[in-house]
Enzyme design. Structure first.
Site, PDB file in Angstrom:
ATOM      1  N   ASP A  68       0.847  -1.192   0.000  1.00 37.15           N
ATOM      2  CA  ASP A  68       0.000   0.000   0.000  1.00 37.15           C
ATOM      3  C   ASP A  68       0.883   1.242   0.000  1.00 37.15           C
ATOM      4  OD1 ASP A  68       0.425   0.946   2.990  1.00 37.15           O
ATOM      5  OD2 ASP A  68       0.161  -1.224   3.018  1.00 37.15           O
ATOM      6  N   ASP A  72       0.742   3.479   2.430  1.00 40.18           N
ATOM      7  CA  ASP A  72       0.546   3.972   3.782  1.00 40.18           C
ATOM      8  C   ASP A  72      -0.699   4.871   3.780  1.00 40.18           C
ATOM      9  OD1 ASP A  72       1.525   3.706   6.424  1.00 40.18           O
ATOM     10  OD2 ASP A  72       2.335   5.720   6.363  1.00 40.18           O
TER      11      ASP A  72
END
Length: 294
Positions: A216, A218
């Site tokens: 991802d 974050d």
């Protein structure tokens, strides 16, 4: 299996379920620091003995803060591991490092605050009275990191060489404010387990490197949804085969490697006068310090 278990892998991602692994068995250990996360899974991969450990236990039962990392690394050392590959999920803090990519970091930034960080000077574990200052200027073994980079490159998956891996306490994910500051500090990726694994492996004389799987962006990326457990799992499952292939490639490249370049990490690290080290400490840590006290 009579050959030494010189190569270890720690992490989840289903790596210990590799179909190519033969002569599989489990080894349950205890250590001076208590039990490891789970049983160690040993086997032979393309003719080379390998040992795996599920970092959080099978079923992901142990949170980052509660990991008994000292026991995990001690167990690998007990089994003879010289090269330890970490498979780790992480978030990206840089635009060019996208979900699905893999990073082989070369630096660490420690933002934890609740974890035992050393095998030494712990009266509760019977290892008090010994001061050791290990060098961690290069926290990931350069030799093993180069092997991991080549192993991932062979898979064709996007991979990045180098970068600062910031480790937060967890178990929560970052706030947007924290994430933005970590970016300003120049960090590349973020996770919750590289500390204290890296320094404990160094104290144990084990070469340690990380294949960090980016799941991802974050929470700093305004055009992406904030990180969730569901999103992390989806990317990890998608990357499982890449992880297995990369580990298999790394094991092949390490099959004829010499002794760990970090084997003598404690040679000049023990500050305490040898005559002042408690006998109990000497006995409990014989595996790590015995050769330096002879």
């Amino acid at each position: 299996m009579t050959d030494p278990l010189r190569i270890g892998v720690i992490g989840g991602s289903g790596v210990y379920q590799m179909e190519a692994l033969q002569e599989v068995r489990e080894i349950t250990l205890d250590t001076p620091f208590g039990p490891p996360s789970d049983a160690y899974i040993t086997g032979v991969l393309d003719g080379t003995p390998v040992v795996f450990l599920a970092r959080h236990g099978r079923g992901h039962r142990i949170s980052p803060t509660q990991l008994n990392t000292r026991a995990n690394i001690w167990g690998f050392k007990t089994l003879g591991v010289e090269y330890l590959i970490s498979i780790s999920a992480c978030g990206s803090l840089q635009e060019h490092i996208a979900p699905g990519h893999i990073v082989i970091p070369d630096q660490l930034f420690d933002r934890t605050h609740l974890r035992p960080l050393s095998f030494f000077d712990d009266p509760a574990a019977g290892t008090g009275g010994l001061v050791v200052h290990v060098s961690l200027a290069d926290p990931f073994c350069p030799f093993l990191s180069a092997v991991c980079l080549a192993a991932v490159q062979e898979t064709g998956n996007p991979v990045h060489q180098g970068g600062v891996f910031i480790t937060i306490e967890g178990p929560r994910f970052s706030t947007k404010g924290e994430s933005r500051i970590f970016r300003q500090w120049g960090c590349s990726i973020i996770g919750m387990t590289a500390v204290p694994e890296a320094q404990l492996a160094r104290e144990a004389g084990i070469s340690y490197a990380t294949m960090a799987h980016v799941t991802d962006y974050d929470v700093w990326h305004e055009t992406e949804d904030p990180v969730t457990v569901d999103a992390v799992i989806r990317v990890l499952l998608r990357n499982a085969e890449v992880a297995k292939s990369a580990v298999r490639n790394a094991v092949r490249l390490l099959a004829t490697a010499g002794p760990s370049p970090q084997a003598d990490a404690l040679k000049d690290a023990i500050l305490t006068d040898r005559s002042q080290i408690p006998a109990q400490t000497k006995k409990r840590l014989e595996m790590l310090i015995g050769k330096y006290l002879a």
